[in-house]
Write a protein that holds these residues in place. Structure first.
Motif: not given
Length: 395
Positions: A116, A355, A359, A369
């Motif tokens: 992420a 994302e 999402d 996603p």
């Protein structure tokens, strides 16, 4: 080109009714719940296919029919594993599913250090940090010899990160590295990974190539008999990691594997992101060179850093010229049509989207996603439409 979407079946947080709203017509899926090495029985395949058909899709590609690690290691009597693999192929063919994507990466599938990473203007993406991977190898696993596999600046940053990292930071890194195994049942901590790596001691590049060639010799004749197409996914990242050789990383590797068993059934999944992470790879040129053996395409983009790191970029804004790549694939489709081939259309899917927006918090499979991939599909659809309309399908 056939617009497709990867769906993880019952394990997926995204429903087929949601996928339908993306406009994709094909589904790429697998029986991820079946342990590696076991037979995919026809009844279970038929149920999965029925779910796909009921939602208005066609199951266009199996991704993937996994190869047991013992085959990659060439360990012991493999006759039962090969027999099971061939039976799974026969069961898929009996249900009308004829394209199988797979990989021959030892131990790990795609590998990232961050699941992420922040993206400019918002959103998150997958990232491979060379310093973090070096930290895992050198300092967490004690592989001092791995220093030679990274640039000096990456090793210096690795030591700095390790010295300042907490136990939680290290656990998060290990979790990220393990996240590329969506259907595997083995997940490792540092000690478990050390033990797993010991099983590969003595397996260098030539040995792994021999094991791969044996796999092809065992499987491709059956694929020919069944009218199936196999397409190997390139290594991700396209470099050795953890002391394990990667043997599908560039044009030379692809040339070798396609010649190891020279058959139209022995083909390539053209993954623009995996190949694009190697600065020496010209992805559109690779597509043109091996066009006739491309049975499936993963269209995504990456942005590379000088230290060997890279991250997922938006589909049209990374280091690979996506328009040129799509043009090469459209030229190959036209060649197949002109030659009278019945299966001339190349299935593709938007891969590893950012994302974005809603999402966040859906806890989908890392890199998969809904909104981020739909954005990628829309962009790619526009490129294909524009090239097709103008007739400009090659530079």
């Amino acid at each position: 080109m056939k617009e497709s979407w990867r769906w993880y079946g019952p394990l997926d947080k995204i429903s087929l009714s949601e996928v339908a709203q993306t406009g994709a017509s094909g589904i790429v899926t697998a029986l991820h719940e079946v342990p590696y090495g076991e037979v995919w029985d026809r009844e279970t395949i038929a149920r999965r296919k029925a779910d796909v058909l009921a939602a208005g899709f066609e199951w266009v590609v199996v991704e993937s029919l996994p190869i047991h690690e013992r085959i990659k290691r060439g360990e012991g009597d493999l006759s039962a594993l090969f027999a099971n693999y061939r039976q799974s192929m026969a069961n898929l063919a009996a249900e009308g599913i004829h394209t199988i994507c797979y990989n021959f990466m030892p131990l790990l599938d795609w590998t990232r250090t961050d699941l992420a990473a922040l993206v400019e203007r918002g959103g998150r993406c997958l990232r491979f940090s060379a310093p973090k991977m070096a930290a895992l190898e050198i300092f967490m696993l004690g592989r001092g010899e791995a220093r030679q596999d990274y640039l000096p600046e990456a090793v210096a940053q690795a030591e700095k990160w390790f010295q300042s990292s907490s136990d939680d930071d290290r656990a998060e890194l290990m979790h990220a590295v393990m996240a590329g195994l969506p259907g595997a049942y083995d997940r490792y901590d540092a000690e478990g990974l050390k033990a797993a790596l010991k099983l590969y001691e003595g397996i260098d590049r030539p040995v792994l190539q021999n094991h791969y060639k044996r796999f092809l010799e065992e499987i491709i004749p059956t694929a020919e008999e069944l009218g199936m197409r196999f397409c190997v996914h390139p290594d991700d990242p396209p470099r050795d990691i953890l002391g394990l050789p990667r043997i599908v990383s560039n044009a030379e590797d692809i040339d070798w594997l396609l010649g190891a068993v020279d058959s139209p059934a022995n083909g390539l999944t053209l993954c623009a992101g995996s190949l694009g992470a190697n600065p020496e790879n010209d992805v559109p040129e690779i597509a043109r060179r091996f066009a006739s053996r491309i049975h499936f395409a993963h269209l995504r983009n990456v942005r590379k850093d000088a230290d060997g790191s890279f991250e997922e970029a938006a589909h049209l804004s990374g280091d690979t010229d996506m328009v040129d790549l799509v043009a090469a694939l459209l030229v190959e489709e036209q060649r197949r049509r002109d030659a009278g081939e019945t299966e001339w259309e190349i299935p593709f899917r938007p891969d590893h989207g950012h994302e974005l927006l809603d999402d966040a918090g859906r806890n989908t499979h890392p890199g998969y996603p809904l909104i981020g991939r739909m954005r990628g599909l829309a962009e790619l659809r526009g490129v294909i439409a524009g090239l097709s309309h103008s007739g400009k399908t090659a530079n």
